[in-house]
Design a protein around this motif. Structure first.
Motif, PDB file in Angstrom:
ATOM      1  N   GLN A  26       0.827  -1.201   0.000  1.00 56.33           N
ATOM      2  CA  GLN A  26       0.000   0.000   0.000  1.00 56.33           C
ATOM      3  C   GLN A  26       0.864   1.254   0.000  1.00 56.33           C
ATOM      4  OE1 GLN A  26      -2.983  -0.837   3.243  1.00 56.33           O
ATOM      5  NE2 GLN A  26      -4.391  -0.368   1.575  1.00 56.33           N
ATOM      6  N   ARG A  27       0.337   2.286  -0.640  1.00 58.43           N
ATOM      7  CA  ARG A  27       1.054   3.558  -0.805  1.00 58.43           C
ATOM      8  C   ARG A  27       0.169   4.677  -0.271  1.00 58.43           C
ATOM      9  NH1 ARG A  27       0.538   7.476  -4.665  1.00 58.43           N
ATOM     10  NH2 ARG A  27       2.377   8.760  -5.110  1.00 58.43           N
ATOM     11  N   ASP A  28       0.773   5.647   0.423  1.00 56.98           N
ATOM     12  CA  ASP A  28      -0.017   6.733   0.999  1.00 56.98           C
ATOM     13  C   ASP A  28       0.535   8.113   0.654  1.00 56.98           C
ATOM     14  OD1 ASP A  28       2.246   6.790   2.541  1.00 56.98           O
ATOM     15  OD2 ASP A  28       1.249   6.278   4.436  1.00 56.98           O
ATOM     16  N   ASN A  29       1.282   8.203  -0.443  1.00 59.25           N
ATOM     17  CA  ASN A  29       1.872   9.483  -0.851  1.00 59.25           C
ATOM     18  C   ASN A  29       0.885  10.405  -1.547  1.00 59.25           C
ATOM     19  OD1 ASN A  29       4.272   8.666   0.187  1.00 59.25           O
ATOM     20  ND2 ASN A  29       5.414   8.669  -1.738  1.00 59.25           N
ATOM     21  N   GLY A  30      -0.282   9.882  -1.917  1.00 61.25           N
ATOM     22  CA  GLY A  30      -1.262  10.700  -2.608  1.00 61.25           C
ATOM     23  C   GLY A  30      -0.855  11.022  -4.033  1.00 61.25           C
ATOM     24  N   TRP A 106      -4.379  14.936 -18.392  1.00 63.27           N
ATOM     25  CA  TRP A 106      -4.137  13.491 -18.412  1.00 63.27           C
ATOM     26  C   TRP A 106      -3.855  12.986 -17.004  1.00 63.27           C
ATOM     27  CZ3 TRP A 106      -0.498   9.828 -17.188  1.00 63.27           C
ATOM     28  CH2 TRP A 106      -0.604   8.581 -17.806  1.00 63.27           C
ATOM     29  N   MET A 107      -2.976  13.672 -16.285  1.00 61.14           N
ATOM     30  CA  MET A 107      -2.625  13.255 -14.932  1.00 61.14           C
ATOM     31  C   MET A 107      -3.834  13.298 -14.004  1.00 61.14           C
ATOM     32  SD  MET A 107       0.490  12.236 -14.352  1.00 61.14           S
ATOM     33  CE  MET A 107       2.100  12.168 -15.142  1.00 61.14           C
ATOM     34  N   THR A 108      -4.609  14.359 -14.109  1.00 60.55           N
ATOM     35  CA  THR A 108      -5.797  14.481 -13.262  1.00 60.55           C
ATOM     36  C   THR A 108      -6.798  13.384 -13.565  1.00 60.55           C
ATOM     37  OG1 THR A 108      -5.495  16.884 -13.140  1.00 60.55           O
ATOM     38  CG2 THR A 108      -7.666  16.028 -12.573  1.00 60.55           C
ATOM     39  N   ASP A 109      -7.002  13.097 -14.842  1.00 61.12           N
ATOM     40  CA  ASP A 109      -7.940  12.033 -15.229  1.00 61.12           C
ATOM     41  C   ASP A 109      -7.483  10.681 -14.706  1.00 61.12           C
ATOM     42  OD1 ASP A 109      -9.498  13.890 -16.532  1.00 61.12           O
ATOM     43  OD2 ASP A 109      -8.828  13.346 -18.554  1.00 61.12           O
ATOM     44  N   GLN A 110      -6.174  10.417 -14.813  1.00 60.32           N
ATOM     45  CA  GLN A 110      -5.647   9.140 -14.331  1.00 60.32           C
ATOM     46  C   GLN A 110      -5.843   9.006 -12.819  1.00 60.32           C
ATOM     47  OE1 GLN A 110      -4.173   6.576 -16.239  1.00 60.32           O
ATOM     48  NE2 GLN A 110      -4.927   7.783 -17.969  1.00 60.32           N
ATOM     49  N   ASN A 111      -5.596  10.086 -12.097  1.00 62.12           N
ATOM     50  CA  ASN A 111      -5.771  10.045 -10.654  1.00 62.12           C
ATOM     51  C   ASN A 111      -7.246   9.852 -10.285  1.00 62.12           C
ATOM     52  OD1 ASN A 111      -4.701  10.427  -7.883  1.00 62.12           O
ATOM     53  ND2 ASN A 111      -5.979  12.270  -7.921  1.00 62.12           N
ATOM     54  N   ASN A 112      -8.129  10.543 -10.981  1.00 59.27           N
ATOM     55  CA  ASN A 112      -9.560  10.391 -10.716  1.00 59.27           C
ATOM     56  C   ASN A 112     -10.037   8.973 -11.008  1.00 59.27           C
ATOM     57  OD1 ASN A 112      -9.727  13.075  -9.978  1.00 59.27           O
ATOM     58  ND2 ASN A 112     -10.463  13.772 -11.969  1.00 59.27           N
ATOM     59  N   ASP A 113      -9.337   8.301 -11.918  1.00 59.25           N
ATOM     60  CA  ASP A 113      -9.705   6.931 -12.285  1.00 59.25           C
ATOM     61  C   ASP A 113      -9.096   5.894 -11.343  1.00 59.25           C
ATOM     62  OD1 ASP A 113     -11.230   5.325 -13.983  1.00 59.25           O
ATOM     63  OD2 ASP A 113      -9.523   4.869 -15.278  1.00 59.25           O
ATOM     64  N   GLY A 114      -8.273   6.355 -10.396  1.00 55.77           N
ATOM     65  CA  GLY A 114      -7.689   5.448  -9.413  1.00 55.77           C
ATOM     66  C   GLY A 114      -6.524   4.624  -9.908  1.00 55.77           C
ATOM     67  N   ASN A 115      -5.832   5.098 -10.938  1.00 52.32           N
ATOM     68  CA  ASN A 115      -4.737   4.333 -11.529  1.00 52.32           C
ATOM     69  C   ASN A 115      -3.427   4.512 -10.773  1.00 52.32           C
ATOM     70  OD1 ASN A 115      -6.542   3.576 -13.486  1.00 52.32           O
ATOM     71  ND2 ASN A 115      -5.802   5.006 -15.030  1.00 52.32           N
ATOM     72  N   MET A 116      -2.559   3.523 -10.901  1.00 52.42           N
ATOM     73  CA  MET A 116      -1.163   3.657 -10.485  1.00 52.42           C
ATOM     74  C   MET A 116      -0.377   4.179 -11.682  1.00 52.42           C
ATOM     75  SD  MET A 116      -0.569   0.047  -8.461  1.00 52.42           S
ATOM     76  CE  MET A 116      -1.905  -0.901  -9.182  1.00 52.42           C
ATOM     77  N   SER A 283      17.998  11.922  -8.341  1.00 47.40           N
ATOM     78  CA  SER A 283      18.410  13.318  -8.524  1.00 47.40           C
ATOM     79  C   SER A 283      17.374  14.158  -9.274  1.00 47.40           C
ATOM     80  CB  SER A 283      19.753  13.379  -9.257  1.00 47.40           C
ATOM     81  OG  SER A 283      19.646  12.741 -10.530  1.00 47.40           O
ATOM     82  N   TRP A 284      16.628  13.541 -10.151  1.00 52.31           N
ATOM     83  CA  TRP A 284      15.667  14.292 -10.958  1.00 52.31           C
ATOM     84  C   TRP A 284      14.257  14.307 -10.352  1.00 52.31           C
ATOM     85  CZ3 TRP A 284      11.331  11.755 -12.857  1.00 52.31           C
ATOM     86  CH2 TRP A 284      11.370  10.357 -12.808  1.00 52.31           C
ATOM     87  N   MET A 285      14.044  13.591  -9.277  1.00 53.43           N
ATOM     88  CA  MET A 285      12.695  13.387  -8.744  1.00 53.43           C
ATOM     89  C   MET A 285      12.329  14.412  -7.669  1.00 53.43           C
ATOM     90  SD  MET A 285      12.768   9.269  -8.137  1.00 53.43           S
ATOM     91  CE  MET A 285      13.561   8.164  -9.317  1.00 53.43           C
ATOM     92  N   PRO A 286      11.059  14.760  -7.559  1.00 53.47           N
ATOM     93  CA  PRO A 286      10.600  15.519  -6.391  1.00 53.47           C
ATOM     94  C   PRO A 286      10.855  14.714  -5.119  1.00 53.47           C
ATOM     95  CG  PRO A 286       8.894  15.434  -8.085  1.00 53.47           C
ATOM     96  CD  PRO A 286       9.968  14.483  -8.505  1.00 53.47           C
ATOM     97  N   GLU A 287      11.087  15.403  -4.035  1.00 55.49           N
ATOM     98  CA  GLU A 287      11.426  14.731  -2.783  1.00 55.49           C
ATOM     99  C   GLU A 287      10.349  13.741  -2.351  1.00 55.49           C
ATOM    100  OE1 GLU A 287      12.470  15.834   1.899  1.00 55.49           O
ATOM    101  OE2 GLU A 287      12.234  17.424   0.394  1.00 55.49           O
ATOM    102  N   THR A 288       9.085  14.067  -2.640  1.00 58.08           N
ATOM    103  CA  THR A 288       7.983  13.210  -2.193  1.00 58.08           C
ATOM    104  C   THR A 288       8.029  11.816  -2.795  1.00 58.08           C
ATOM    105  OG1 THR A 288       6.680  14.388  -3.863  1.00 58.08           O
ATOM    106  CG2 THR A 288       6.289  14.954  -1.554  1.00 58.08           C
ATOM    107  N   GLN A 298       6.774   7.264  -8.671  1.00 58.89           N
ATOM    108  CA  GLN A 298       5.347   6.958  -8.702  1.00 58.89           C
ATOM    109  C   GLN A 298       4.579   8.174  -8.226  1.00 58.89           C
ATOM    110  OE1 GLN A 298       4.080   3.097  -7.480  1.00 58.89           O
ATOM    111  NE2 GLN A 298       1.922   3.693  -7.322  1.00 58.89           N
ATOM    112  N   VAL A 299       3.647   8.620  -9.058  1.00 55.41           N
ATOM    113  CA  VAL A 299       2.974   9.889  -8.788  1.00 55.41           C
ATOM    114  C   VAL A 299       1.529   9.717  -8.322  1.00 55.41           C
ATOM    115  CG1 VAL A 299       4.446  11.213 -10.346  1.00 55.41           C
ATOM    116  CG2 VAL A 299       2.342  10.161 -11.232  1.00 55.41           C
ATOM    117  N   MET A 300       1.013   8.510  -8.355  1.00 57.77           N
ATOM    118  CA  MET A 300      -0.352   8.284  -7.874  1.00 57.77           C
ATOM    119  C   MET A 300      -0.588   6.794  -7.697  1.00 57.77           C
ATOM    120  SD  MET A 300      -2.541   9.033 -11.367  1.00 57.77           S
ATOM    121  CE  MET A 300      -1.589  10.487 -11.811  1.00 57.77           C
TER     122      MET A 300
END
Length: 337
Positions: A26-30, A106-116, A283-288, A298-300
């Motif tokens: 399970q992932r909880d980073n949102g 695209w990102m918002t739609d994917q998140n709303n659809d519950g995708n990884m 090095s290229w990734m956001p800290e989260t 992984q963004v969602m």
């Protein structure tokens, strides 16, 4: 599986554990929306969905190919606007074929659809080779082409027997193909008929005629199934590229693979993210997402998308993945296959 809601997801997670030896944590980073100015042309997007009408189907596809990405897409800057470009087999005209969608939508739609969704960055060597002008030229040639139904099956059928996961067997294939050909010839033609004709150098033969042609030529139908797909084959509705094939073809035309000779149409999603062309540093990734130390961002998603042990392990080589077995649960890729 094939159920909506938590019940379906529970069964799908159990299936992945039982048949692919994958236990998704399970992932909880949102939802992490990487700012557009930090996204590069060529960024690879690996997507997997549990639950809903397609979760069970996605798990079955993962079982068949070994890849825990049921869809693959790519980021591309076009005229100073950031898009996600992809080959989609959707049911609606708007989400079918090779299309582009603005990145934030695209990102918002994917998140709303519950995708990884995970973002994979090309490594420095690959980025240095990536010719943006050539990528745009290939995009312009490809936009609007239909999804690659014609060669959907042929990217992972490379051997006589070692790509048919239990309970499938090679003997089942001509029987099933022939049955579908009798019931729904249009589906048969689209899903394998035209592709088998390409391999025979014929045109318009139905399954009975294809099997007769194999007999007349003393060709094994099972060997015919393993003939590598060719990127330059043009089907009745144009060139045929499934999701990962389209992304690999973009890389190929952009120069990422240099002068290597290979067929992008022979790669599966597993093959595409197994290639050692990505930057696995944080090095290229956001800290989260850097803190996850996955090697990709992984963004969602409510679960971690596990691309290991294959991620970023195979150096590209000529005629790659033309004759590879893919058998559960390891799905080992033999060197040079």
């Amino acid at each position: 599986m094939f159920q909506n809601g938590d019940v379906g997801i529970k069964h799908e997670l159990q299936f992945l554990q039982d048949y692919l030896n994958k236990t998704l944590e399970q992932r909880d980073n949102g939802f992490i929306l990487i700012p557009e100015n930090q996204i590069m042309s060529g960024d690879y997007l690996a997507i997997f969905k549990l639950g809903g009408p397609h979760g069970g189907e996605n798990c079955m596809e993962a079982y068949g190919t070994g890849g825990l990405a049921d869809h693959v897409a790519m980021c591309l800057w076009i005229d100073d606007v950031l898009f996600v470009v992809e080959s989609m087999g959707g049911s609606s005209d708007e989400r079918n074929g090779i299309i582009k969608t603005e990145y934030k939508k695209w990102m918002t739609d994917q998140n709303n659809d519950g995708n990884m969704v995970s973002v994979l960055r090309l490594n420095d060597d690959s980025l240095a080779k990536f010719n943006h002008t050539a990528a745009i030229e290939f995009w312009n040639e490809s936009e609007g082409l239909p999804y690659g139904f014609h060669n959907y099956l042929f990217g992972f059928i490379d051997t006589l027997e070692e790509n048919y996961v239990p309970p499938l067997s090679k003997e089942f294939i001509p029987v099933f193909f022939s049955l579908v050909d009798k019931i729904n010839p249009a589906v048969s033609t689209r899903m394998w008929g035209e592709a088998l004709n390409k391999r025979l150098g014929t045109n318009g033969l139905n399954m009975e005629q294809i099997l007769n042609e194999c007999y007349e030529r003393d060709i094994s139908f099972y060997e015919l199934m393993t003939v590598p797909e060719q990127d330059d084959w043009v089907y009745s509705d144009g060139k045929s590229m499934v999701c990962d094939v389209f992304v690999m073809a973009m890389y190929k035309h952009a120069g990422v693979f240099g002068d290597l000779e290979f067929q992008a149409t022979e790669l599966t999603p597993l093959n595409s993210y197994a290639l050692n062309i990505y930057n696995s540093s944080t090095s290229w990734m956001p800290e989260t997402c850097a803190k996850d130390k996955l090697g990709y961002c992984q963004v969602m998603g409510d679960y971690y998308l596990d691309l290991y042990p294959h991620f970023n392990t195979i150096q590209p080589y000529g005629h790659m993945f033309n004759s590879c077995p893919s058998y559960p649960p390891q799905y080992d890729q033999l060197p040079g296959c």
